[in-house]
Design a protein around this motif. Structure first.
Motif, PDB file in Angstrom:
ATOM      1  N   HIS A 201       0.835  -1.208   0.000  1.00 20.47           N
ATOM      2  CA  HIS A 201       0.000   0.000   0.000  1.00 20.47           C
ATOM      3  C   HIS A 201       0.872   1.262   0.000  1.00 20.47           C
ATOM      4  CE1 HIS A 201      -2.927   2.921   1.588  1.00 20.47           C
ATOM      5  NE2 HIS A 201      -3.869   2.088   1.171  1.00 20.47           N
ATOM      6  N   ALA A 202       0.314   2.332  -0.546  1.00 20.58           N
ATOM      7  CA  ALA A 202       1.036   3.618  -0.615  1.00 20.58           C
ATOM      8  C   ALA A 202       1.488   4.106   0.761  1.00 20.58           C
ATOM      9  CB  ALA A 202       0.146   4.669  -1.279  1.00 20.58           C
ATOM     10  N   ASN A 203       0.777   3.716   1.824  1.00 15.53           N
ATOM     11  CA  ASN A 203       1.162   4.120   3.192  1.00 15.53           C
ATOM     12  C   ASN A 203       2.601   3.729   3.531  1.00 15.53           C
ATOM     13  OD1 ASN A 203      -1.299   5.182   3.717  1.00 15.53           O
ATOM     14  ND2 ASN A 203      -2.022   3.579   5.091  1.00 15.53           N
ATOM     15  N   PHE A 204       3.070   2.641   2.905  1.00 21.97           N
ATOM     16  CA  PHE A 204       4.394   2.116   3.256  1.00 21.97           C
ATOM     17  C   PHE A 204       5.477   2.507   2.250  1.00 21.97           C
ATOM     18  CE2 PHE A 204       1.279  -0.786   5.193  1.00 21.97           C
ATOM     19  CZ  PHE A 204       1.615  -0.574   6.531  1.00 21.97           C
ATOM     20  N   LYS A 205       5.106   3.268   1.226  1.00 24.14           N
ATOM     21  CA  LYS A 205       6.105   3.752   0.277  1.00 24.14           C
ATOM     22  C   LYS A 205       6.835   4.940   0.917  1.00 24.14           C
ATOM     23  CE  LYS A 205       4.838   0.744  -2.773  1.00 24.14           C
ATOM     24  NZ  LYS A 205       4.092   0.861  -4.013  1.00 24.14           N
ATOM     25  N   ASN A 206       8.110   5.040   0.712  1.00 20.84           N
ATOM     26  CA  ASN A 206       8.915   6.142   1.278  1.00 20.84           C
ATOM     27  C   ASN A 206       8.833   6.226   2.800  1.00 20.84           C
ATOM     28  OD1 ASN A 206       9.672   6.960  -1.333  1.00 20.84           O
ATOM     29  ND2 ASN A 206       7.802   8.158  -1.530  1.00 20.84           N
ATOM     30  N   ILE A 253      -1.473  -6.719   6.020  1.00 19.13           N
ATOM     31  CA  ILE A 253      -1.267  -5.336   6.471  1.00 19.13           C
ATOM     32  C   ILE A 253      -0.608  -4.497   5.378  1.00 19.13           C
ATOM     33  CG2 ILE A 253       0.199  -3.971   8.030  1.00 19.13           C
ATOM     34  CD1 ILE A 253      -0.498  -6.139  10.192  1.00 19.13           C
ATOM     35  N   PHE A 254       0.416  -5.053   4.720  1.00 23.70           N
ATOM     36  CA  PHE A 254       1.073  -4.321   3.633  1.00 23.70           C
ATOM     37  C   PHE A 254       0.092  -4.008   2.506  1.00 23.70           C
ATOM     38  CE2 PHE A 254       5.575  -5.913   4.761  1.00 23.70           C
ATOM     39  CZ  PHE A 254       5.943  -4.673   5.267  1.00 23.70           C
ATOM     40  N   GLU A 255      -0.807  -4.938   2.235  1.00 22.22           N
ATOM     41  CA  GLU A 255      -1.769  -4.742   1.134  1.00 22.22           C
ATOM     42  C   GLU A 255      -2.828  -3.708   1.499  1.00 22.22           C
ATOM     43  OE1 GLU A 255      -4.421  -7.343  -2.017  1.00 22.22           O
ATOM     44  OE2 GLU A 255      -3.454  -8.366  -0.337  1.00 22.22           O
ATOM     45  N   SER A 256      -3.312  -3.750   2.741  1.00 19.18           N
ATOM     46  CA  SER A 256      -4.425  -2.879   3.142  1.00 19.18           C
ATOM     47  C   SER A 256      -3.966  -1.490   3.595  1.00 19.18           C
ATOM     48  CB  SER A 256      -5.201  -3.534   4.288  1.00 19.18           C
ATOM     49  OG  SER A 256      -4.384  -3.598   5.453  1.00 19.18           O
ATOM     50  N   GLY A 257      -2.691  -1.353   3.956  1.00 17.13           N
ATOM     51  CA  GLY A 257      -2.206  -0.069   4.456  1.00 17.13           C
ATOM     52  C   GLY A 257      -2.533   0.160   5.921  1.00 17.13           C
ATOM     53  N   ASN A 258      -2.835  -0.907   6.654  1.00 16.28           N
ATOM     54  CA  ASN A 258      -3.246  -0.827   8.056  1.00 16.28           C
ATOM     55  C   ASN A 258      -2.054  -0.470   8.960  1.00 16.28           C
ATOM     56  OD1 ASN A 258      -4.025  -1.303  10.687  1.00 16.28           O
ATOM     57  ND2 ASN A 258      -4.882  -3.330  10.321  1.00 16.28           N
ATOM     58  N   LEU A 259      -1.913   0.822   9.252  1.00 16.32           N
ATOM     59  CA  LEU A 259      -0.760   1.286  10.031  1.00 16.32           C
ATOM     60  C   LEU A 259      -0.828   0.832  11.487  1.00 16.32           C
ATOM     61  CD1 LEU A 259      -0.461   4.812   8.428  1.00 16.32           C
ATOM     62  CD2 LEU A 259       1.313   3.058   8.374  1.00 16.32           C
ATOM     63  N   ASP A 260      -2.038   0.760  12.045  1.00 12.39           N
ATOM     64  CA  ASP A 260      -2.162   0.292  13.438  1.00 12.39           C
ATOM     65  C   ASP A 260      -1.709  -1.156  13.568  1.00 12.39           C
ATOM     66  OD1 ASP A 260      -3.080   2.714  14.317  1.00 12.39           O
ATOM     67  OD2 ASP A 260      -5.211   2.187  14.191  1.00 12.39           O
ATOM     68  N   GLY A 261      -2.109  -1.983  12.606  1.00 12.55           N
ATOM     69  CA  GLY A 261      -1.690  -3.389  12.621  1.00 12.55           C
ATOM     70  C   GLY A 261      -0.182  -3.517  12.445  1.00 12.55           C
ATOM     71  N   PHE A 262       0.370  -2.676  11.586  1.00  4.16           N
ATOM     72  CA  PHE A 262       1.819  -2.660  11.348  1.00  4.16           C
ATOM     73  C   PHE A 262       2.571  -2.340  12.645  1.00  4.16           C
ATOM     74  CE2 PHE A 262       5.652  -0.142  10.328  1.00  4.16           C
ATOM     75  CZ  PHE A 262       6.318  -1.003   9.465  1.00  4.16           C
ATOM     76  N   ILE A 263       2.113  -1.302  13.336  1.00  4.26           N
ATOM     77  CA  ILE A 263       2.764  -0.870  14.577  1.00  4.26           C
ATOM     78  C   ILE A 263       2.771  -1.991  15.608  1.00  4.26           C
ATOM     79  CG2 ILE A 263       2.406   0.643  16.594  1.00  4.26           C
ATOM     80  CD1 ILE A 263       1.565   2.845  14.501  1.00  4.26           C
TER      81      ILE A 263
END
Length: 360
Positions: A201-206, A253-263
């Motif tokens: 997801h774009a959330n994890f780019k850069n 999580i990477f696919e959905s952009g779920n930042l809370d799950g990532f954390i």
């Protein structure tokens, strides 16, 4: 299924008398940690990492044909000056990889290496250093065998890097890299790192990584010793299973952009790594009081602001602060205002996701 034997060459079609190459390879930071290994640098569990961009090793390899007298011949320079104390590690590396690069005793090598991050900054340079050296050696092999495919080149470079330092195999190619067999990641292998093949997801780019240098001293326990302590560890099997489970969760999580799950996963993995060390025999506490102060400050800031910033740790006291690019201004201000005071000499490094090794 690819085996290590697939990387043993038959014979070379070309020859070269002398030359040089220069590669840079970055450090990486694991999100799901690898801790514990089998023989030949095979990981006990899969891991996934962000490749960094700014913290890297630049290595120039010069080579000249010599009489094959059955010995490895090399000079090692660090920032242009002889570095004798590192030579035994390189000697051991060459011994491990000779079966895959049978030309090694035909040349005298001059390895000239430097890091873009301060020496003794507490940033692990073994991953970037071994990856950069492996890339150079593969460039020489490609000269001897020009028909080599790009896929083979990068897989073998990662395999060689792994034999120098396990996590180095994740510093060769890609921004998000998986190392270790995992049922739901196609192409994953214990032998080499692979670019994460699923959607990100774009959330994890850069994504940004600011590294807070809490303690720049020698590592209290070497990685090799630390990994060995997992052999009779009472919680080892459960830990290895947990790594597989967390990697599975990260796919979604990477696919959905779920930042809370990532954390949740990234912070839990960091603390689990240190819990393994605290519960091994002998046991170690590698965090420092300031490491805990930083963690608590990050938790409070995240709770108060709802900004998705989190931490991860390597096997040491330094803290990697991870956050999306779109909150960088606010997070960097928080770091300057509240966290820099916990760093040794106020030192920290700003980094971000990169793409792997580069031919210079």
């Amino acid at each position: 299924m690819i085996s290590a034997n697939d990387f043993i060459p038959s014979k070379y079609t070309h020859s070269v008398e002398k030359g040089n190459f220069q590669w840079s390879a970055p450090s990486n930071i694991a999100l799901v940690k690898y801790w514990g290994k089998k023989d030949n640098q095979i990981p006990a569990n899969p891991s996934v990492s962000f490749t960094l961009n700014n913290c890297k090793t630049i290595t120039k390899l010069a080579f000249a044909k010599k009489q094959n007298d059955g010995t490895f011949s090399f000079d090692l320079l660090f920032e242009g000056k002889p570095k004798e104390d590192f030579k035994p590690k390189i000697q051991k590396f060459l011994e491990r990889i000779e079966i895959y690069l049978p030309f090694l005793k035909d040349y005298h090598f001059t390895i000239d290496t430097e890091n873009t991050f301060p020496h003794s900054s507490g940033i692990a340079s073994s991953a970037s250093g071994m990856a950069a050296l492996a890339m150079n050696l593969m460039s020489l092999e490609k000269t001897l065998n020009p028909e080599m495919t790009s896929v083979y080149f990068y897989q073998k470079a990662s395999l060689l890097a792994r034999l120098g330092s396990g996590s180095a195999c994740r510093s060769v190619k890609g921004s998000v890299v998986v190392w270790g067999n995992h049922a739901n990641i196609s192409g994953s292998s214990d032998l080499f790192g692979v670019e994460f093949p699923n959607a990100i997801h774009a959330n994890f780019k850069n994504f940004q990584d600011t590294i807070l240098l809490v303690d720049k001293g020698e590592k209290q326990v070497s990685s090799t010793v630390g990994h060995d302590l997992m052999h009779n560890h009472p919680f080892a099997e459960r830990r290895f299973a947990q790594a597989h489970e967390n990697l599975d969760k990260l796919i979604t999580i990477f696919e959905s952009g779920n930042l809370d799950g990532f954390i949740k996963i990234v912070e839990s993995e960091a603390l689990t790594l240190h819990a393994m060390m605290m519960t091994s025999m002998p046991y170690f506490i590698l965090m420092k009081p300031n490491t805990l102060e930083i963690i608590n400050a990050i938790w409070k800031f995240r709770n108060d602001t709802k900004i998705p910033v989190c931490f991860t740790l390597d096997a040491g006291a330094n803290v990697h602060v991870l956050y999306p690019e779109n909150v960088a201004v606010t997070v960097l201000q928080f770091i300057k205002d509240e966290l820099v005071g916990y760093c040794q000499n106020g030192q920290y490094l700003c980094d971000e996701i990169g793409n792997g090794a580069l031919l210079n």
